[in-house]
Design an enzyme around this catalytic site. Structure first.
Site, PDB file in Angstrom:
ATOM      1  N   GLY A   1      -6.812  -7.320-101.794  1.00 52.08           N
ATOM      2  CA  GLY A   1      -5.744  -7.671-100.900  1.00 52.08           C
ATOM      3  C   GLY A   1      -5.681  -8.720-100.058  1.00 52.08           C
ATOM      4  O   GLY A   1      -6.884  -9.487-100.178  1.00 52.08           O
ATOM      5  N   GLY A   2      -4.998  -8.732 -99.256  1.00 56.89           N
ATOM      6  CA  GLY A   2      -4.845  -9.817 -98.138  1.00 56.89           C
ATOM      7  C   GLY A   2      -6.041 -10.066 -97.350  1.00 56.89           C
ATOM      8  O   GLY A   2      -6.517 -10.793 -96.829  1.00 56.89           O
TER       9      GLY A   2
ATOM     10  N   LEU B   1     -12.519  -2.112-106.863  1.00 55.14           N
ATOM     11  CA  LEU B   1     -11.483  -1.315-107.142  1.00 55.14           C
ATOM     12  C   LEU B   1     -10.242  -2.237-106.870  1.00 55.14           C
ATOM     13  O   LEU B   1      -9.325  -1.876-107.561  1.00 55.14           O
ATOM     14  CB  LEU B   1     -11.237  -0.249-105.799  1.00 55.14           C
ATOM     15  CG  LEU B   1     -12.470   0.785-105.764  1.00 55.14           C
ATOM     16  CD1 LEU B   1     -12.350   1.577-104.509  1.00 55.14           C
ATOM     17  CD2 LEU B   1     -12.333   1.495-107.005  1.00 55.14           C
ATOM     18  N   GLY B   2     -10.347  -3.442-106.169  1.00 49.37           N
ATOM     19  CA  GLY B   2      -9.150  -4.150-106.160  1.00 49.37           C
ATOM     20  C   GLY B   2      -9.417  -5.316-105.005  1.00 49.37           C
ATOM     21  O   GLY B   2     -10.458  -5.168-104.405  1.00 49.37           O
TER      22      GLY B   2
ATOM     23  N   ASP C   1       4.121  -2.717 -93.711  1.00 54.38           N
ATOM     24  CA  ASP C   1       3.684  -3.223 -94.872  1.00 54.38           C
ATOM     25  C   ASP C   1       3.698  -1.819 -95.870  1.00 54.38           C
ATOM     26  O   ASP C   1       2.614  -1.985 -96.733  1.00 54.38           O
ATOM     27  CB  ASP C   1       2.461  -3.748 -94.926  1.00 54.38           C
ATOM     28  CG  ASP C   1       2.161  -4.689 -96.208  1.00 54.38           C
ATOM     29  OD1 ASP C   1       3.150  -4.974 -96.763  1.00 54.38           O
ATOM     30  OD2 ASP C   1       1.006  -4.831 -96.516  1.00 54.38           O
TER      31      ASP C   1
ATOM     32  N   LYS D   1     -13.847  -1.714 -97.738  1.00 56.06           N
ATOM     33  CA  LYS D   1     -13.010  -3.124 -97.600  1.00 56.06           C
ATOM     34  C   LYS D   1     -13.851  -4.048 -96.733  1.00 56.06           C
ATOM     35  O   LYS D   1     -14.146  -3.780 -95.893  1.00 56.06           O
ATOM     36  CB  LYS D   1     -11.587  -2.935 -96.667  1.00 56.06           C
ATOM     37  CG  LYS D   1     -10.775  -2.038 -97.328  1.00 56.06           C
ATOM     38  CD  LYS D   1      -9.497  -1.570 -96.511  1.00 56.06           C
ATOM     39  CE  LYS D   1      -8.660  -2.665 -96.356  1.00 56.06           C
ATOM     40  NZ  LYS D   1      -7.322  -2.445 -95.737  1.00 56.06           N
TER      41      LYS D   1
ATOM     42  N   VAL E   1     -12.148  -4.867-102.152  1.00 58.39           N
ATOM     43  CA  VAL E   1     -12.489  -3.328-101.924  1.00 58.39           C
ATOM     44  C   VAL E   1     -13.004  -2.693-103.042  1.00 58.39           C
ATOM     45  O   VAL E   1     -12.978  -2.812-104.246  1.00 58.39           O
ATOM     46  CB  VAL E   1     -11.115  -2.446-101.912  1.00 58.39           C
ATOM     47  CG1 VAL E   1     -11.272  -0.997-101.402  1.00 58.39           C
ATOM     48  CG2 VAL E   1     -10.022  -2.969-100.889  1.00 58.39           C
TER      49      VAL E   1
ATOM     50  N   GLY F   1      -9.140  -8.779 -98.345  1.00 62.75           N
ATOM     51  CA  GLY F   1     -10.302  -8.821 -99.058  1.00 62.75           C
ATOM     52  C   GLY F   1     -10.509  -8.107-100.090  1.00 62.75           C
ATOM     53  O   GLY F   1      -9.643  -7.088-100.364  1.00 62.75           O
TER      54      GLY F   1
END
Length: 845
Positions: A538-539, A535-536, A654, A557, A543, A541
Site C-alpha cells: 500500500g501507500g 501479502l501486498g 481511509d 508492514k 506487507v 509500503g
C-alpha cells in the site's frame, strides 16, 4: 451461547396454549392493517403480509381470561410472543370485546360494555392513525399523514425477545425495555422474574427474582457477554449491543439473517432464559441454549470471595488467600456467607511496620478462565500495566482484570458471583498479602519460569544492543520508539492545532509501552522479507507474512524508503492503534525501529482483505448474504467505537474494502490507521490543507474543501456497503458506461424501483430481499451530499439491527466524484489505481 439440546414434554406444555376456538378463515381479517374505520372482534385476527405473525384474541387453557396477543401463524405448536393487556384481562365469556383505534388515534381494547381496559395512551394526537402488523412481529401504530410512528409493541416487550427487538435502557430519558416472565405457564400476567441490561459501563445481562439477583451474564466485550462461555465468535450467535455513551443508552439486539429461521428468546416463569428454535422436521420447538444451566450459574451461590466450579464436589471453594467465614455453615453446604481474608494486606497494617521495613509489598495472584465478579468499576483509559498499578496504589482495590474489548476493570469489597470455567473466561488478578503468594508450589514454579524468561530477555536485549551499536558505527541512528514518536511531531503540521493537541495527549500517554521487536527476529520470521511471504503493498509500503519463534503468525508492514507519507503514517498508526481495543479493529502486536527500518507487527488475518473476496469472480460466491451482513454490521460497530465509544474520538479517513481484514471466522477488522485523525469530544468538524484518502470513497466536502468529520467516514461506509451488496467497485465505468459510478447506478435503480437489480448475482437465491433492500436504502442515506443529511454511525447500527422505518434518501450528485477523480488522475497518474491508491492532494482555497 453454545449449549444445544432438545427438549419436549414439560416444556412443550408451556409452549402449547389452547385458544378460545379454532378460528375459521372466513372470520379472519384478510389484512395486516387496522384503520379507524375497523374493529377486531373475538374470532378475528390481523395477519402480517407474509403470513408469519397473527394478532387477535386468545384464552390460555383453564384460565377463564381473555387477552389480545400475537403468535406465529403457520407453526402448529402455538407460542404467544406478545400480550397487550397482560395486567388487565377480559373475561373469556365476553365475546363482544373488540380492539379499535379511537378518535385520538390510540389503540384501545374495549370490553363488551365499551369500557377501555387497555390503551396505547400516546400523547401524539392523530385523527388519521392506523396500525399494521409487520412480518418481524412488531405491531406498529402510525400517523397516516406524517408517517410518524406513534407507538410500537417492540418498545413494550413481555416475556419474549424477538429478532429485531431492542432490550436496554436510556439513562438520560429514563426509558427501560426489559423482559418480564409470565406468572405461570397459563397466566400471562407479570411474574417474579425480570431480564434486562444493567446500567453498568459496559452493560451486563441480568435476571432478577423480584429485588434479588438470580443470574448474571457478565459485561459485554464487543462480541458477547463474557460471563457466558461460548464457542461461537463474532456475530454468529445473533446478539449485538448498541451503546451510545454520549446519549447514555445501550440496547441489546437479537437478529437472524435467514428469514426462514424461526427463533426467539424467552424468560420462563421459573426464571430460565432460553433460546428456542423451531424444527420443521420434527414439527416442534427445541431449546438451543438455556441459563441458568447448572448450580454455579445461580447468582452468588458461593458468597463473597467464594468461587464455584461445577466439576468439583462440593462446588464451592474459597479463593486463594481466603477461608470460609463460617466453617459450620460450609460443612452443611450453605456457602452463601462466603469467605474472609486469611492474612491482612500490607496497606491495612499500621504505619510503624511499614517504616521499619518489616513487611513486604502486596501482590496479585492470577486466576485463569474465570467468570469475573460483579460490582466492578470500569477505568476508561487504563492499559494492562497501568490497571495493575492503579489497583496497587488503592488499598480498597481487591482485584483487577484487563479484558480484550473492554479494558481495565477493578473491584472493591467482596468479590461476588465468581465462577471457574472449563474453557473461555478471563484472567482475574486477586490482591493478596506477600506471605500468601508463597504458599503454593505452583507460584514457586512460576517464579523459576519467570527468572528463566528474564534471563533470556536480558540476553536478547544484549544481542540487540550489540546490533544497534554496530549500526551506530555505520552511521545509522538507533531510534527508540518514544524518541521517534516524540520527535518530529510538527512535520507536515499545517493541519488544525486541535489535531496536533489531540495527538500530543496520546503521545505523552502509554504509546511507549507498545512491545518492540528486534529487527533480526523479524528478518527470520519473514524469511528475509521473501517475495513468497509478501501479502501486498500500500501507500505505507509492503506487507509480509511472518511466523515468530513461538509460532504466532503475524503480518509485518515495512516502511518503504521511497514512500512520501510513510513516516507520518507510521507515527500516526503507532500513536492511535496502540490505544484502541475493539473486536472489529485489527490488533497491533508491536513495532520495530532500528536505523532506517520501521516496521509494524500486526495479528495475521487468515482470509486477507475483503476486496480479495468481494471483487473476485470465483471467491465472491463464498460470501453468502449471512457473511456479508455479518461483515457490514461488524464494520459499522468498529466505526461506532472509533467515533463514539473509544477513549479517543477517531476519524479513519481511509475506509475501503482493502482496509477491511477478515479473520478465519470472516469477522471484519478495520485496519490501516495511518491517515486517521483524532477529535476532541466537543469537536464536530476539522479542516485540512492536505487531503488524503482513496478515490471513490472520499466524501464531497472532504475531497473538494478539505473538511472532514465523522460523516466523512459515514460516506465511505455507505460506498463500502453498496460495494458489498453489489460485488462491484464504486468506479464502475468498466461495467456500466451509462453511469458515472456505482453510486449513480444505485440511485438510478432505486429511483426506478429496481434496487434489487443492484444485488450481486451470486446472492440471487440466498438472501431475504427485504434485508438487501434495507441495506441498499441505508447505503444511499450514507452517501448523501450534505453532511447533515447523513446518519451517524450509532444511527446506522440501529438501522441495521432493527426493522424501524427509514427516511427517504436524497439524490447524490453522483457525477461530482467522477469529475474530481478525472482531474486528480491527470495530476497523479504515477500513483493512481482505481479505488486502491491512497493519495495526498493539496487543495487550493
Amino acid at each position: 451461547m453454545g449449549i444445544h439440546y432438545r427438549s419436549t414434554g414439560a416444556f412443550l406444555s408451556f409452549m402449547s396454549l389452547l385458544f378460545v376456538s379454532t378460528i375459521p378463515s372466513q372470520y379472519c381479517c384478510a389484512t395486516d392493517t387496522l384503520t379507524q374505520a375497523q374493529q377486531i372482534f373475538v374470532g378475528q385476527t390481523l395477519i402480517s403480509f407474509r403470513q408469519i405473525f397473527e394478532l387477535g384474541f386468545f384464552s390460555p387453557r383453564n384460565s377463564g381470561k381473555l387477552y389480545v396477543g400475537m403468535w406465529y401463524k403457520n407453526i402448529s405448536v402455538h407460542r404467544v410472543v406478545w400480550v397487550a393487556n397482560r395486567e388487565n384481562p377480559l373475561k373469556a365469556v365476553d365475546s363482544a370485546s373488540s380492539l379499535t383505534i379511537g378518535k385520538d388515534g390510540n389503540l384501545n381494547l374495549l370490553d363488551g360494555t365499551r369500557h377501555t381496559v387497555w390503551s396505547t395512551n400516546v400523547s401524539f394526537q392523530s385523527n388519521s392513525s392506523f396500525a399494521v402488523l409487520s412480518d418481524n412481529g412488531d405491531f406498529i401504530l402510525k400517523d397516516n399523514v406524517s408517517g410518524v410512528i406513534m407507538w410500537e409493541s417492540f418498545n413494550y416487550p413481555c416475556d419474549t425477545f424477538l429478532p429485531g427487538m431492542m432490550i436496554g435502557t436510556n439513562t438520560k430519558t429514563g426509558e427501560k425495555r426489559y423482559l418480564s416472565s409470565w406468572k405461570t405457564e397459563e397466566d400471562p400476567s407479570p411474574g417474579k422474574f425480570v431480564g434486562a441490561l444493567t446500567t453498568d459501563t459496559p452493560p451486563q445481562a441480568f435476571i432478577w427474582n423480584g429485588s434479588n439477583s438470580h443470574w448474571r451474564g457478565g459485561p459485554w466485550d464487543g462480541w458477547k457477554f463474557i460471563g457466558i462461555p461460548d464457542t461461537k465468535q463474532g456475530y454468529a450467535n445473533g446478539f449485538n449491543l448498541l451503546p451510545d455513551n454520549q446519549k447514555g443508552s445501550a440496547y441489546l439486539t437479537f437478529n437472524t439473517y435467514n428469514i426462514s429461521y424461526v427463533t426467539f428468546v424467552v424468560l420462563t416463569p421459573l426464571g430460565s432464559l432460553k433460546i428456542m428454535n423451531w424444527d420443521e422436521e420434527i414439527k416442534n420447538w427445541y431449546v438451543k441454549w438455556v441459563a441458568p444451566e447448572n448450580p454455579c450459574d445461580f447468582y452468588g451461590v458461593c458468597g463473597p470471595f467464594g468461587v464455584c466450579n461445577k466439576k468439583k464436589a462440593p462446588i464451592c471453594d474459597c479463593l486463594k488467600g481466603f477461608v470460609p467465614k463460617s466453617t459450620e455453615d460450609w460443612s452443611k453446604g450453605n456457602w452463601t456467607g462466603g469467605c474472609v481474608r486469611r492474612t491482612e494486606l500490607l496497606c491495612q497494617k499500621n504505619i510503624t511496620s511499614l517504616a521499619l521495613g518489616k513487611a513486604k509489598n502486596d501482590g496479585f495472584w492470577k486466576l485463569n478462565a474465570m467468570k469475573l465478579p460483579d460490582h466492578f468499576e470500569y477505568l476508561y483509559n487504563e492499559d494492562s500495566s497501568s490497571c495493575q498499578k492503579w489497583c496497587l496504589r488503592n488499598c480498597s482495590c481487591v482485584a483487577y482484570a484487563h479484558v480484550a474489548g473492554i479494558g481495565c476493570m477493578v473491584w472493591a469489597g467482596g468479590l461476588m458471583d465468581v465462577q471457574q470455567f472449563s474453557f473461555a473466561g478471563d484472567d482475574l488478578f486477586v490482591r493478596l498479602a506477600h506471605s500468601e503468594l508463597g504458599k503454593d508450589t505452583k507460584k514457586a514454579k512460576l517464579i523459576v519460569s519467570f527468572t528463566t524468561i528474564s534471563a533470556v530477555f536480558v540476553l536478547a536485549t544484549f544481542v540487540c544492543g550489540l546490533y544497534w551499536r554496530r549500526a551506530n558505527k555505520r552511521g545509522k541512528r538507533p531510534n527508540r520508539l518514544r524518541d521517534f514518536v516524540l520527535g518530529d511531531i510538527m512535520d507536515n503540521s499545517r493541519d488544525t492545532l486541535q489535531e496536533t493537541a489531540s495527538r500530543d495527549q496520546v503521545i505523552h500517554g502509554e504509546s511507549s509501552e507498545l512491545p518492540t521487536f528486534c529487527f533480526n527476529k523479524i528478518v527470520v520470521a519473514t524469511d528475509n522479507f521473501s517475495i513468497t511471504n509478501k501479502l501486498g503493498e500500500g501507500g505505507f509500503g509492503p506487507v509480509y507474512k511472518g511466523k515468530l519463534e513461538d509460532g504466532t503468525e503475524v503480518a509485518v508492514k515495512r516502511l518503504s524508503s521511497h514512500s512520501g507519507q510513510g513516516s507520518e503514517e507510521f507515527r500516526n498508526e503507532v500513536i492511535l492503534i496502540s490505544k484502541l481495543q475493539h473486536r472489529n479493529l485489527v490488533r497491533l502486536l508491536g513495532c520495530c525501529i532500528e536505523g532506517e527500518e520501521m516496521l509494524l507487527i500486526y495479528e495475521y488475518m487468515t482470509n486477507r482483505s475483503l476486496d480479495t473476496f468481494l471483487f473476485d469472480a470465483k471467491k465472491r460466491v463464498q460470501l453468502d448474504w449471512a457473511k456479508r451482513f455479518h461483515i457490514i454490521l461488524g464494520i459499522a460497530r468498529g466505526l461506532l467505537y472509533l467515533h463514539r465509544d473509544s477513549c479517543l474520538r477517531v476519524i479513519h479517513r481511509d475506509l475501503k474494502a482493502s482496509n477491511i481484514l477478515l479473520d478465519d471466522h470472516m469477522n471484519p477488522k478495520i485496519s490501516d490507521f495511518g491517515l486517521a485523525r483524532t477529535f476532541r469530544l466537543t469537536q464536530e468538524l476539522a479542516k485540512t490543507h492536505r487531503v488524503v484518502g482513496t478515490f471513490g470513497y472520499m466524501s464531497p466536502e472532504y475531497a473538494m474543501g478539505g473538511l472532514f468529520s465523522e460523516k466523512s467516514d459515514v460516506f465511505s461506509f455507505g460506498v463500502l456497503l453498496l460495494e458489498i451488496v453489489s460485488g462491484m467497485r464504486n468506479t464502475i465505468l468498466h461495467y456500466h458506461e451509462k453511469y458515472a459510478n456505482l453510486l449513480g447506478y444505485a440511485w438510478q435503480l432505486w429511483n426506478e424501483k429496481k434496487a434489487l437489480d443492484l444485488m450481486d448475482e451470486a446472492l440471487a437465491e440466498s438472501p431475504s430481499q427485504s434485508d438487501v433492500m434495507r441495506c441498499i436504502h441505508i447505503g444511499l442515506l450514507c452517501i448523501q451530499d450534505h453532511v447533515v443529511d447523513r446518519p451517524t454511525m450509532s444511527a446506522v447500527v440501529v438501522m441495521l439491527s432493527s426493522g424501524a422505518d427509514l427516511p427517504l434518501p436524497k439524490q447524490p450528485t453522483s457525477t461530482m466524484q467522477t469529475v474530481l477523480d478525472s482531474d486528480l488522475r491527470s495530476q497523479h497518474n504515477d500513483v493512481y489505481s482505481v479505488n486502491e491508491a491512497s493519495v495526498s492532494v493539496i487543495v487550493g482555497r
